[in-house]
Design an enzyme around this catalytic site. Structure first.
Site, short mmCIF file in Angstrom:
data_model
loop_
_atom_site.label_atom_id
_atom_site.label_comp_id
_atom_site.label_asym_id
_atom_site.label_seq_id
_atom_site.Cartn_x
_atom_site.Cartn_y
_atom_site.Cartn_z
N ARG A 1 -58.13 -18.95 -9.18
CA ARG A 1 -57.74 -18.63 -7.72
C ARG A 1 -58.55 -19.10 -6.55
O ARG A 1 -58.14 -19.47 -5.42
CB ARG A 1 -57.45 -17.01 -7.76
CG ARG A 1 -56.83 -16.53 -6.59
CD ARG A 1 -56.70 -15.03 -6.48
NE ARG A 1 -55.94 -14.43 -5.33
CZ ARG A 1 -54.72 -14.27 -5.74
NH1 ARG A 1 -54.15 -14.43 -6.76
NH2 ARG A 1 -54.30 -13.78 -4.52
N ASN B 1 -54.60 -6.48 -13.07
CA ASN B 1 -56.03 -7.06 -13.32
C ASN B 1 -57.12 -7.09 -12.46
O ASN B 1 -58.26 -7.00 -12.81
CB ASN B 1 -55.64 -8.41 -14.05
CG ASN B 1 -54.83 -9.34 -12.97
OD1 ASN B 1 -54.27 -8.66 -12.26
ND2 ASN B 1 -54.93 -10.45 -13.50
N GLU C 1 -46.40 -13.58 -6.14
CA GLU C 1 -47.30 -14.24 -7.08
C GLU C 1 -47.16 -13.60 -8.26
O GLU C 1 -47.38 -12.55 -8.66
CB GLU C 1 -48.94 -13.83 -6.58
CG GLU C 1 -49.31 -14.33 -5.31
CD GLU C 1 -50.64 -13.83 -5.25
OE1 GLU C 1 -51.15 -12.72 -5.46
OE2 GLU C 1 -51.59 -14.46 -4.74
N CYS D 1 -54.11 -14.38 -14.30
CA CYS D 1 -52.83 -15.07 -13.83
C CYS D 1 -53.19 -16.64 -14.12
O CYS D 1 -52.30 -17.26 -14.70
CB CYS D 1 -52.22 -14.94 -12.66
SG CYS D 1 -53.23 -15.25 -11.06
N THR D 2 -54.39 -16.96 -13.70
CA THR D 2 -54.96 -18.40 -13.75
C THR D 2 -55.45 -18.81 -14.86
O THR D 2 -56.36 -19.64 -14.96
CB THR D 2 -55.53 -18.88 -12.52
OG1 THR D 2 -56.57 -17.90 -12.17
CG2 THR D 2 -54.56 -18.85 -11.33
N LYS E 1 -48.66 0.09 -2.78
CA LYS E 1 -48.29 0.68 -4.44
C LYS E 1 -48.92 0.01 -5.28
O LYS E 1 -48.96 -1.07 -5.56
CB LYS E 1 -46.80 0.25 -4.57
CG LYS E 1 -46.22 0.13 -6.03
CD LYS E 1 -46.08 1.47 -6.61
CE LYS E 1 -45.86 1.31 -8.29
NZ LYS E 1 -46.87 1.37 -9.07
P1 NAP Z 1 -46.44 -5.81 -13.81
O1 NAP Z 1 -46.10 -4.99 -14.91
O2 NAP Z 1 -45.11 -6.64 -13.38
O3 NAP Z 1 -46.74 -4.87 -12.23
C1 NAP Z 1 -46.92 -5.27 -11.16
C2 NAP Z 1 -46.53 -4.12 -10.16
O4 NAP Z 1 -45.24 -4.14 -10.00
C3 NAP Z 1 -47.32 -2.91 -10.44
O5 NAP Z 1 -47.84 -2.25 -9.55
C4 NAP Z 1 -46.03 -2.08 -10.98
O6 NAP Z 1 -46.17 -0.79 -10.93
C5 NAP Z 1 -45.21 -2.47 -10.26
N1 NAP Z 1 -43.69 -2.56 -10.53
C6 NAP Z 1 -43.13 -2.18 -11.58
N2 NAP Z 1 -41.70 -2.08 -11.44
C7 NAP Z 1 -41.35 -2.34 -10.09
C8 NAP Z 1 -40.07 -2.28 -9.48
N3 NAP Z 1 -38.96 -2.17 -10.07
N4 NAP Z 1 -40.46 -2.56 -8.05
C9 NAP Z 1 -41.39 -2.74 -7.45
N5 NAP Z 1 -42.71 -2.59 -8.25
C10 NAP Z 1 -42.58 -2.74 -9.42
O7 NAP Z 1 -47.59 -6.70 -13.72
P2 NAP Z 1 -48.94 -6.27 -14.58
O8 NAP Z 1 -48.90 -6.18 -15.86
O9 NAP Z 1 -49.62 -5.36 -13.56
O10 NAP Z 1 -49.88 -7.81 -14.28
C11 NAP Z 1 -49.84 -8.67 -15.01
C12 NAP Z 1 -49.08 -9.76 -14.56
O11 NAP Z 1 -49.30 -10.32 -13.29
C13 NAP Z 1 -49.17 -11.14 -15.23
O12 NAP Z 1 -47.75 -11.72 -15.54
C14 NAP Z 1 -49.95 -12.11 -14.21
O13 NAP Z 1 -49.87 -13.51 -14.49
C15 NAP Z 1 -49.51 -11.49 -13.16
N6 NAP Z 1 -50.30 -11.73 -12.03
C16 NAP Z 1 -50.30 -12.89 -11.31
C17 NAP Z 1 -51.26 -12.98 -10.14
C18 NAP Z 1 -50.79 -14.49 -9.09
O14 NAP Z 1 -51.57 -14.49 -8.35
N7 NAP Z 1 -49.80 -15.27 -9.64
C19 NAP Z 1 -52.22 -12.44 -10.00
C20 NAP Z 1 -52.64 -11.39 -11.04
C21 NAP Z 1 -51.56 -11.09 -11.95
P3 NAP Z 1 -46.32 -0.08 -12.52
O15 NAP Z 1 -47.83 -0.36 -12.81
O16 NAP Z 1 -46.06 1.47 -11.96
O17 NAP Z 1 -45.30 -0.38 -13.22
#
Ligand code: NAP
Length: 485
Positions: A447, A164, A260, A294-295, A187
């Protein structure tokens, strides 16, 4: 050297290792589809485990030299990177828009914010100092002992970013890691990889020593575990979904982790709140970038005495939101992929089936979900607890501040919360009982500013981000004791 391979249709991007752009030996690429035009934006390399090994090997070699390079010298590279990002802002914003469906102006703001983040990181690091401790301040301790406490780098940091904010949340890991003397394996999210390529192109132009950073592209499900479990990784900084974060935490060896993760931020509206102002904050908190933050405010807990009035104002405001394409600067844009839109639609259907009322919305065109307000949401509905990461806001009516606190804390998440009231004592009384990393009083959950500590508790994360906190998390304290003869 060129980052791309020419192709008749979509551009194929290379990955970055040892200061070079390369095609993977796997000969495999991943098509990246635009979430709104549904066309292939480009192709990225699906790299092999051997290439991961190579990247980590080069990172260690480069870090041995980098850790002894002066802070002023490291600062020069990072300032140059920030300047390159500013120069490339339009080109990068175009890619962010196409790849993750964020409006061009928001994408451009993301790039500028990233440059500012990098500069502040440099300045903060330049002003961080260790401490010295006298032995005789402890009973029986000798005055002849002096402890010198310094912060030293951890080695090679694995930075894993979500889709995002593909540039900002990546640089928020890379900049503090490099500035504190670490090397980085970056990554990106697969949907976000091309934005990552562009960000690294800017860093490459700074002349950063070869090997210090590698951009490893490929599906997390394929190379994720291999990276996380790799002996050559000394720290992991991860931002993404809770399920992925929890999985990663079980795989990681005994190394520092900062996670996070997801959120379910409540907007608590008391009966003395300025409802118009609260509505403005809730709308912008909940619906910017279709709620893919996320927020984002992901539920409204409103006192029943003012619920009808608030719902009326929210309805009018939601119906003013622009819906459509990021190319037209719409606030509500198609979600990142079909699965995400299916998930959000499922939450809406479940709530309606269990008795929630649709105030407005509940319409879908492919990945585009119209902004949806659901009233009379109750605890048996999934939308009350799940993170939608889409433009749907459940309204939960409560009878008292105590009930609002109880519902807020019942969530498995604990990222942020907003409280709307004109009574500052009431605000603090609620804030003190809310189990989240941050509480916003009379403002939307968000954030920034980026130098504030940013913390998720419960399933929203582990450890802290925010510029100073990130610098600290990517270093450890080392104590050298001088025994004065
Ligand atoms: P995601 O599907 O969990 O993916 C995040 C990252 O993890 C991607 O680079 C993904 O790669 C990688 N990944 C997937 N499987 C993995 C594994 N087994 N080992 C290591 N890395 C792996 O999340 P998203 O859909 O990109 O983002 C949305 C989520 O992020 C929401 O839940 C949001 O709340 C959260 N978020 C949190 C914050 C915060 O600061 N708290 C900020 C922004 C977003 P691939 O894309 O190749 O699968």
């Amino acid at each position: 050297m060129s980052t791309v391979l020419t192709s008749t249709k979509a551009t194929t991007y290379k990955f970055y290792i040892k200061g070079e752009w390369r095609e993977s030996k796997s000969s495999q690429t991943i098509d990246i589809y635009s979430p709104y035009s549904h066309e292939v934006v480009g192709k990225v390399q699906a790299i092999t485990r051997e290439e991961v090994d190579e990247a980590i090997h080069f990172a260690h070699e480069a870090q041995k030299v980098w850790k002894d390079i002066s802070l002023q010298e490291r600062a020069k590279y990072l300032y140059a990177w920030a300047n390159e990002l500013v120069d490339m802002q339009e080109e990068i914003a175009e890619i962010i828009m196409k790849e993750v469906g964020k409006s061009r102006s928001d994408a451009q703001k993301e790039v500028i914010r990233t440059a500012e983040f990098i500069r502040y990181t440099v300045e903060e690091a330049l002003h961080m100092h260790g401490e010295s401790m006298r032995g005789d301040s402890f009973p029986g301790g000798a005055a002849s002992k002096l402890a010198i406490v310094q912060r030293v780098p951890l080695g090679v940091v694995l930075a894993v970013a979500p889709f995002n904010y593909p540039v900002n949340l990546a640089a928020a890991k890379v900049a503090p890691a490099l500035m504190t003397g670490n090397a980085v394996i970056f990554k990106p999210a697969t949907q976000g990889s091309i934005s990552g390529v562009k960000m690294i192109e800017a860093l490459d132009k700074s002349g950063l020593p070869k090997g210090l950073i590698s951009l490893v592209t490929g599906r997390g499900s394929i190379i994720g575990d291999y990276l996380v479990e790799h002996d050559g990784i000394n720290m992991i900084s991860f931002t993404g979904g809770t399920n992925t974060g929890v999985h990663l935490a079980t795989k990681a060896k005994m190394i520092p982790l900062v996670l996070e993760l997801g959120g379910k931020d409540p907007g608590i509206v008391c009966d003395d709140a300025d409802l118009k102002e609260a509505a403005v904050q809730i709308i912008s908190g909940a619906f910017s970038y279709s709620g893919q933050r996320c927020t984002a405010i992901k539920r409204v807990l409103v006192h029943e005495n003012v619920a009808d009035e608030l719902v009326k104002i929210l309805k009018a405001e939601v119906e003013k939101l622009s819906v459509g394409s990021p190319e037209h600067e719409s606030t509500i844009v198609p979600l990142i992929d079909k699965a995400s839109a299916d998930f959000v639609e499922g939450l809406i259907d479940d709530a309606i089936q269990k008795g929630a009322t649709v105030v407005t919305g509940n319409k879908r065109e492919r990945n585009l979900i119209y902004p949806t307000l659901l009233d009379h949401v109750t605890g048996n509905m999934d939308v009350a607890w799940e993170e939608p990461f889409g433009p749907v806001v459940p309204i939960i009516r409560v009878k008292s501040d105590e009930e609002a606190i109880q519902v807020a804390n019942k969530s498995e998440f604990g990222l942020q919360a907003s409280i709307f009231t004109k009574d500052i004592n009431r605000a603090f009384a609620i804030a003190n009982k809310i189990e989240t990393g941050s509480v916003q009083i009379n403002g939307r959950t968000e954030r920034g500013p980026d130098h504030f500590p940013f913390i998720g508790v419960k399933k929203s994360g582990m450890g802290a981000q925010g510029i100073r906190k990130s610098l600290e998390s990517m270093t450890r304290e080392k104590v050298t004791v001088l025994n004065i003869q």
